[in-house]
Design an enzyme around this catalytic site. Structure first.
Site, PDB file in Angstrom:
ATOM      1  N   GLU A   2     -26.794 -54.165  -8.725  1.00  0.00           N
ATOM      2  CA  GLU A   2     -27.863 -54.027  -9.719  1.00  0.00           C
ATOM      3  C   GLU A   2     -28.725 -52.797  -9.452  1.00  0.00           C
ATOM      4  OE1 GLU A   2     -28.578 -55.271 -12.589  1.00  0.00           O
ATOM      5  OE2 GLU A   2     -26.791 -56.504 -12.535  1.00  0.00           O
ATOM      6  N   ASP A   6     -32.242 -55.785 -19.885  1.00  0.00           N
ATOM      7  CA  ASP A   6     -32.236 -54.366 -19.513  1.00  0.00           C
ATOM      8  C   ASP A   6     -32.209 -53.545 -20.815  1.00  0.00           C
ATOM      9  OD1 ASP A   6     -29.670 -54.567 -20.467  1.00  0.00           O
ATOM     10  OD2 ASP A   6     -28.709 -53.665 -18.727  1.00  0.00           O
ATOM     11  N   TYR A  13     -36.781 -57.252 -13.915  1.00  0.00           N
ATOM     12  CA  TYR A  13     -35.404 -57.213 -14.400  1.00  0.00           C
ATOM     13  C   TYR A  13     -34.416 -57.520 -13.277  1.00  0.00           C
ATOM     14  CZ  TYR A  13     -30.775 -55.788 -15.307  1.00  0.00           C
ATOM     15  OH  TYR A  13     -29.417 -55.837 -15.374  1.00  0.00           O
TER      16      TYR A  13
END
Ligand code: SF4
Length: 303
Positions: A47, A147, A129
């Site tokens: 990520e 996102d 996020y």
């Protein structure tokens, strides 16, 4: 694919979920390496890497990273200078430090069970996020993940806007939460992500190939443009980010440089700001100095 007239910008969530699910089963990027694991640390690495870098560039680097530091504890024990070096070529170097700090936090949680979204949020550099993405993709928590790509799909399909930029973040999250299915939230979020990356792209979305075309509020409204968004981005080479990246790249190759050497390696327009760039990088924890020489963080001190 034809479209039908709509009387409201509120798209029917159940139908969108169903169409999305069918599309994802057939077209989703199921074999991306970070989708084949439920390891919290590995998903966190992916990520953070994917935040500003394309999948194609991340894929080999993700594998190399995990080979070098297979666990949060292994990364936590590393010097920051080595972590910044390994990050070379991925851009936005502060992400390397964030990941290093997060690995230290994660390693200290070891033995306390799988961290949930609230635990992940306490890790340095892990924002809303990233915490949601890791909780969902590793821990299968039922949580909305928004996102840029997912925000764009939701803004268009559900809210009739050209992009997520036109919608207050809270409204976007509310819409994403309203769309979440009761089960298989992980697949649902990954489906939205893939649709945003592969079909509902920022410029020239492939609406004719989109499973949501018949339900899409933005398409039904005739795709009104985002008038407020004007491309004002300056050329990258003129930005401080470019110059700072150039300095960190140089310090990956040598142990230390003087300020004069740093100034010399910058393009002419940036030289006058060399000292400021170094101070900014130091404030961000990326570099340090001793006796008039500058090196990556951890070069002169223990990490
Ligand atoms: S129909 Fe077009 S704008 Fe709407 S979600 Fe699909 S690709 Fe995006």
């Amino acid at each position: 694919m034809s479209t039908r007239k709509r009387t409201t910008t509120e798209a029917p969530a159940a139908r969108i979920r169903e169409l999305l699910d069918g599309w994802y089963r057939e077209h989703g990027r199921h074999t991306l390496p970070w989708r084949l694991t439920r390891d919290t640390y590995a998903v966190l690495v992916s990520e953070v890497m994917l935040q500003q870098t394309q999948v194609e560039r991340v894929t080999p680097r993700y594998a190399r990273w995990l080979e070098r530091w297979p666990t949060a504890a292994a990364l936590a024990a590393e010097s920051p200078s080595e972590v910044i070096r390994e990050w070379g070529g991925l851009g936005y170097n502060r992400r390397a430090l964030h990941l290093h700090g997060a690995a230290r936090g994660l390693a200290s949680m070891n033995g306390a069970g799988r961290p949930g979204i609230a635990d992940l949020r306490t890790l340095p550099g892990v924002g809303a996020y990233t915490a949601a993405a890791v909780a969902c993709f590793a821990g299968e928590e039922r949580v909305a993940v928004v996102d840029t790509n997912i925000g764009r799909v939701i803004a268009r399909a559900m809210l009739g806007k050209a992009s997520g930029r036109q919608v207050p973040p809270r409204n976007l999250t509310n819409a994403a939460e309203a769309l979440l299915p009761a089960a298989r939230a992980r697949d649902h979020n990954l489906a939205l992500m893939d649709l945003g990356a592969m079909v509902c792209v920022a410029r020239s979305p492939a609406c004719e190939a989109c499973p949501l075309a018949r339900e899409c509020a933005w398409l039904a409204a005739g795709k009104p443009a985002d008038e407020a968004w004007i491309a004002t981005t300056p050329p990258f080479e003129t930005t401080a980010r470019f110059a700072r990246g150039r300095i960190v790249d140089a310090l990956r190759e040598v142990r230390a440089l003087s300020e004069a050497e740093v100034r010399a390696l910058l393009p002419a327009g940036h030289r006058v700001s060399a000292a400021g760039y170094l101070q900014g990088l130091e404030r961000d924890g990326l570099v340090e100095h001793r006796d008039g020489r500058w090196g990556l963080a951890g070069t002169f001190t223990a990490g």
